[in-house]
Enzyme design. Structure first.
Site, PDB file in Angstrom:
ATOM      1  N   ASP A  77       6.501   1.618   4.636  1.00  0.00           N
ATOM      2  CA  ASP A  77       7.783   1.899   4.796  1.00  0.00           C
ATOM      3  C   ASP A  77       8.289   3.175   4.809  1.00  0.00           C
ATOM      4  OD1 ASP A  77       9.085  -0.762   4.912  1.00  0.00           O
ATOM      5  OD2 ASP A  77       9.224  -0.711   2.932  1.00  0.00           O
ATOM      6  N   HIS A 102       9.266  -0.552  10.224  1.00  0.00           N
ATOM      7  CA  HIS A 102       8.003  -1.285  10.420  1.00  0.00           C
ATOM      8  C   HIS A 102       7.443  -0.955  11.830  1.00  0.00           C
ATOM      9  CE1 HIS A 102       9.146  -4.169   7.210  1.00  0.00           C
ATOM     10  NE2 HIS A 102       9.178  -3.275   6.547  1.00  0.00           N
ATOM     11  N   HIS A 130      13.929   3.529   1.018  1.00  0.00           N
ATOM     12  CA  HIS A 130      14.450   4.315   2.044  1.00  0.00           C
ATOM     13  C   HIS A 130      15.447   5.255   1.982  1.00  0.00           C
ATOM     14  CE1 HIS A 130      12.549   1.068   4.360  1.00  0.00           C
ATOM     15  NE2 HIS A 130      13.126   0.132   3.970  1.00  0.00           N
TER      16      HIS A 130
HETATM   17 ZN   LIG Z   1       9.510  -2.839   4.954  1.00  0.00          ZN
END
Ligand SMILES: [Zn+2]
Length: 309
Positions: A236, A76, A259
Site C-alpha cells: 500500500d 494496488h 493511506h
Molecule cells: Zn491495500
C-alpha cells in the site's frame, strides 16, 4: 536509464472493494513524459493523473479526484506499475473504482507481464530527496530520507495473535516486489465489517478478496506469508508513493502509518521543492550497488516466504 512503457495492451475486470461496482481495466502504452494516467472511458476518456495534486479523500483506500471525477482504490495497481519501473502508461477504466481482484497486486503483476516492457528514447527523470521530511499523528509516523535507491521500511503493530509486530524492509525493484510483496492481500477485522458497511464501504468485499481476522484467528486462512499484513502495508505504501509522479531516490520509513499519512507525506514533499531535486542520474553503478546488500530482514522474509509457500 531510459523511460519505459508497456509493449501492448492488457486487461482485467472485477468488482470494486468499496463501491461493489463491476469494472473493466485496460493498460495501454503511452509516450514518453506522459506519466501514469487514469482515463475514465465511461466519461469521454476524462484523464486523472496519478499525482499528489489529485489525491482526494483518503480513508480505507486511496481515491483520486479531479474536477469532481472520482477514482477509488488506486494503490494496488499503482504499486505494481511503480515497482516495475513503468514510467508512462494509460490505465483505462469504465467505473469509479479499480477492481480489487484477489486483494493483492499479483493479478496486476500478471497483467504487466502479459503487457511486456518497452524502453523509450527519452531519459528517465527521478525525484531525488535531499532533506528529510517527517509527518506524525500520535504514535503513527512516516518519514522520507535521502538515499541512492528507492527503499522502504514498514512497521505494523496490531494487537492480534495472527499479526502483532511485523516489519518489512526492502529495496524496491520489479523482482523484490514480485517476490516479497505482490501476493500479500488486503485484510480487515471481522469486528469492523458492520461499521464499514454502515459507512457505505466494502460493498464488494468478500472472503475471496480480503483476509478477515476474527477475534483470535482467521476466517479464511491460510495466510500466504506469516507476515502477510506487514507485507500488504508495504505494498500500500509503495502504491501511495507512486503519486509522487516520478521514480523516487529515497528511503521511506512508515511506523503504523496508513493511506492518510502516506498521502500527506507525498503532498508535503511535493509542496516544498527545497527538499528534492529532479535528476536524470541513473541508479548506482554496479560497484556501488554491491555495497547495498539486501538487509537481514529481506533474508529473513525470504525464509518465511519459502516456508509459507
Ligand atoms: Zn491495500
Amino acid at each position: 536509464m531510459f523511460q519505459s512503457t508497456i509493449a501492448r495492451e492488457s486487461s482485467a475486470e472485477g468488482v470494486g472493494l468499496h463501491t461493489g461496482v463491476y469494472g473493466h481495466v485496460r493498460l495501454t502504452p503511452a509516450p514518453a513524459d506522459t506519466g501514469i494516467v487514469f482515463r475514465r472511458v465511461d466519461l469521454d476518456n476524462f484523464a486523472i493523473e496519478a499525482q499528489g495534486k489529485n489525491v482526494a479523500r483518503v480513508s480505507y483506500a486511496t481515491s483520486l479526484m479531479k474536477q469532481g471525477v472520482l477514482l477509488s482504490t488506486t494503490e494496488h495497481l499503482l504499486a505494481a506499475i511503480y515497482s516495475c519501473g513503468i514510467d508512462n502508461i494509460y490505465i483505462d477504466i469504465d467505473s469509479i473504482e479499480i477492481p480489487i481482484l484477489d486483494g493483492s497486486a499479483e493479478p496486476f503483476m500478471a497483467m504487466l507481464e502479459q503487457a511486456g516492457f518497452r524502453r523509450l528514447r527519452r531519459k528517465r527523470r527521478y525525484l531525488q530527496v535531499l532533506k528529510p521530511l517527517e509527518v506524525t499523528e500520535g504514535d503513527r509516523r512516516i518519514g522520507i530520507y535521502p538515499a541512492e535507491e528507492f527503499h522502504v521500511c514498514c512497521y505494523v503493530d496490531f494487537p492480534h495473535p495472527q499479526v502483532g509486530q511485523q516489519q518489512v524492509e526492502l529495496t524496491v525493484s520489479p523482482d523484490s516486489f514480485r517476490n516479497f510483496l505482490a501476493r500479500a492481500r488486503t485484510f480487515c477485522f471481522e469486528r469492523d465489517i458492520e461499521p464499514l458497511r454502515a459507512m457505505g464501504l466494502i460493498r464488494g468485499g468478500s472472503l475471496d478478496n480480503a483476509i478477515v481476522l476474527t477475534s483470535d484467528g482467521l476466517m479464511n486462512g491460510p495466510l500466504r506469508f506469516a507476515d502477510e499484513f506487514g507485507r500488504h502495508k508495504a505494498l500500500d505504501l509503495i502504491g501511495d508513493l507512486a503519486l509522487v509522479g516520478l521514480p523516487l531516490l529515497a528511503r521511506v520509513e512508515a511506523h503504523k502509518a496508513g493511506h492518510s499519512l502516506h498521502t500527506q507525506l507525498v503532498s508535503k514533499l511535493l509542496a516544498d521543492p527545497s527538499l528534492w531535486t529532479i535528476t536524470t542520474k541513473s541508479h548506482p553503478e554496479p560497484a556501488a550497488q554491491d555495497a547495498h546488500q539486501p538487509s537481514s530482514d529481506v533474508h529473513r522474509e525470504a525464509g518465511i516466504a519459502s516456508a509459507a509457500d
